[in-house]
Design a protein around this motif. Structure first.
Motif, PDB file in Angstrom:
ATOM      1  N   GLN A  11      21.733 -12.326  35.714  1.00 42.58           N
ATOM      2  CA  GLN A  11      22.112 -13.143  34.562  1.00 42.58           C
ATOM      3  C   GLN A  11      22.446 -12.266  33.344  1.00 42.58           C
ATOM      4  O   GLN A  11      23.045 -12.743  32.391  1.00 42.58           O
ATOM      5  N   LYS A  28      24.130 -23.269  34.234  1.00 45.57           N
ATOM      6  CA  LYS A  28      22.704 -23.435  34.508  1.00 45.57           C
ATOM      7  C   LYS A  28      22.519 -24.371  35.698  1.00 45.57           C
ATOM      8  O   LYS A  28      23.253 -25.343  35.864  1.00 45.57           O
ATOM      9  N   THR A  71      21.006 -19.521  36.951  1.00 44.44           N
ATOM     10  CA  THR A  71      22.436 -19.701  36.704  1.00 44.44           C
ATOM     11  C   THR A  71      23.185 -19.522  38.010  1.00 44.44           C
ATOM     12  O   THR A  71      22.901 -18.583  38.761  1.00 44.44           O
TER      13      THR A  71
END
Length: 110
Positions: A11, A28, A71
């Protein structure tokens, strides 16, 4: 295109740039039936890339109440192979369905 779900260092934009050569586009999402713990990384490439000695790793519990946020990124097949090289031996890539209903690869504990 492939999807990869990250709950950890992927991420970070710096890690994305180092591995894939660009910032990845992500949204997300959450994976259910897993819990997260930490492991110590000894692999030199992973240490230099992430600048972190401790990385999270998820493990399957099968309990719907267990959820791990993260994510989901869309990546090319070549990107996925590069990410495979970044992930250390303690991780195994498997395909799951995220809470959003999207199928995605994740890295979990072997």
């Amino acid at each position: 295109m492939e999807r990869i779900f990250s709950y950890g260092t992927l991420q970070q934009e710096g890690v994305q740039l180092e591995i894939c050569g660009r910032i990845l586009n992500g949204k997300k999402d959450t994976v259910k039936g897993f819990c997260v713990k930490n492991i110590e990384i000894r692999d030199e490439f992973a240490l230099v890339t992430s600048h972190e000695k401790i990385h999270p790793i998820i493990f399957f519990t099968g309990q719907p109440k267990h959820k791990v946020p993260g994510t989901v990124f869309e990546v090319t097949h070549d990107d996925l192979l590069k990410i495979d090289r970044y992930e250390v031996d303690e991780y195994k890539r498997v395909e799951v369905t995220l809470i959003s209903g999207k199928k995605s690869w994740i890295y979990k504990e072997k």
